[in-house]
Design a protein around this motif. Sequence first.
Motif, short mmCIF file in Angstrom:
data_model
loop_
_atom_site.label_atom_id
_atom_site.label_comp_id
_atom_site.label_asym_id
_atom_site.label_seq_id
_atom_site.Cartn_x
_atom_site.Cartn_y
_atom_site.Cartn_z
N PRO A 1 0.79 -1.24 0.00
CA PRO A 1 0.00 0.00 0.00
C PRO A 1 0.83 1.29 0.00
O PRO A 1 0.28 2.36 -0.27
N GLN A 2 2.11 1.20 0.24
CA GLN A 2 2.96 2.39 0.25
C GLN A 2 3.25 2.93 -1.14
O GLN A 2 3.68 4.07 -1.29
N ILE A 3 3.03 2.14 -2.18
CA ILE A 3 3.36 2.61 -3.53
C ILE A 3 2.35 3.66 -3.98
O ILE A 3 1.19 3.65 -3.59
N GLN A 4 2.83 4.57 -4.82
CA GLN A 4 2.00 5.64 -5.37
C GLN A 4 1.96 5.50 -6.88
O GLN A 4 3.01 5.41 -7.53
N ARG A 5 0.75 5.50 -7.42
CA ARG A 5 0.53 5.44 -8.87
C ARG A 5 0.20 6.85 -9.33
O ARG A 5 -0.83 7.40 -9.00
N ILE A 6 1.09 7.43 -10.14
CA ILE A 6 0.99 8.84 -10.51
C ILE A 6 0.76 8.96 -12.02
O ILE A 6 1.56 8.45 -12.81
N LEU A 7 -0.31 9.63 -12.39
CA LEU A 7 -0.61 9.91 -13.79
C LEU A 7 -0.04 11.28 -14.13
O LEU A 7 -0.41 12.28 -13.51
N VAL A 8 0.86 11.33 -15.11
CA VAL A 8 1.45 12.59 -15.53
C VAL A 8 0.75 13.02 -16.82
O VAL A 8 0.84 12.35 -17.85
N LEU A 9 0.01 14.10 -16.71
CA LEU A 9 -0.83 14.56 -17.81
C LEU A 9 -0.04 15.35 -18.84
O LEU A 9 0.84 16.14 -18.48
N ALA A 10 -0.39 15.16 -20.11
CA ALA A 10 0.21 15.94 -21.19
C ALA A 10 -0.66 17.15 -21.51
O ALA A 10 -0.20 18.12 -22.09
N TYR A 11 -1.94 17.09 -21.13
CA TYR A 11 -2.89 18.16 -21.40
C TYR A 11 -3.67 18.44 -20.11
O TYR A 11 -3.88 17.55 -19.29
N LEU A 12 -4.16 19.66 -19.97
CA LEU A 12 -4.92 20.03 -18.78
C LEU A 12 -6.34 19.46 -18.79
O LEU A 12 -6.96 19.35 -17.75
N GLU A 13 -6.84 19.08 -19.95
CA GLU A 13 -8.19 18.53 -20.00
C GLU A 13 -8.27 17.20 -19.26
O GLU A 13 -7.26 16.51 -19.08
N LYS A 14 -9.44 16.84 -18.81
CA LYS A 14 -9.65 15.62 -18.02
C LYS A 14 -9.21 14.39 -18.79
O LYS A 14 -9.50 14.24 -19.97
N ASN A 15 -8.54 13.50 -18.11
CA ASN A 15 -8.14 12.21 -18.67
C ASN A 15 -9.10 11.15 -18.14
O ASN A 15 -9.39 11.11 -16.96
N HIS A 16 -9.58 10.30 -19.03
CA HIS A 16 -10.58 9.28 -18.65
C HIS A 16 -10.06 8.30 -17.62
O HIS A 16 -10.84 7.62 -16.97
N TYR A 17 -8.76 8.20 -17.46
CA TYR A 17 -8.18 7.20 -16.58
C TYR A 17 -7.67 7.77 -15.25
O TYR A 17 -7.01 7.07 -14.49
N GLU A 18 -7.98 9.02 -14.96
CA GLU A 18 -7.48 9.66 -13.74
C GLU A 18 -7.84 8.88 -12.48
O GLU A 18 -7.06 8.82 -11.53
#
Length: 149
Positions: free
Chosen positions: A60-77
């Motif tokens: 549980p200590q791991i962090q899954r970070i989504l790095v966005l290329a665009y400011l618009e909402k990403n479906h997988y956030e």
Amino acid sequence: MTVTFCGHNDVYGDEKIRSWLEAVIRQLISEGVTHFYCGGHGGFDRMVSSVLEQEKKRSPQIQRILVLAYLEKNHYEDDYDYTMYPELEKVPKRFAILKRNEIMVQDNDVLVAYVTHSWGGAAKTLEYAQKKKKRIILYPETQCSEQED
């Protein structure tokens, strides 16, 4: 230590790649990695997200970070613990993913890559990581053994 991922949209031989990815991620967690950065585009990134979600139950200590290329909402956030947006407003939209990938490589210690041909964004990201002399774990060249629980 932090990790980023890159790979093609089309993932062929899904189960074999998924097994490899599970072993790689478990090995990295055993080495102390807690932060995993992903771009969230394409089949390989969706597979990474799924494996990380599974591993988070065990670690549980791991962090899954989504790095966005665009400011618009990403479906997988919702598949990640949080999102980041590097300052890319001045980058033309058609280059935003490539620039974001370069930033991810610069800011991380290890690149885990599923790259099977020499063209496209994943191949360019791998080439950039090689130039930056990053530690690279490349499918299928890098083998990881399954660890016992």
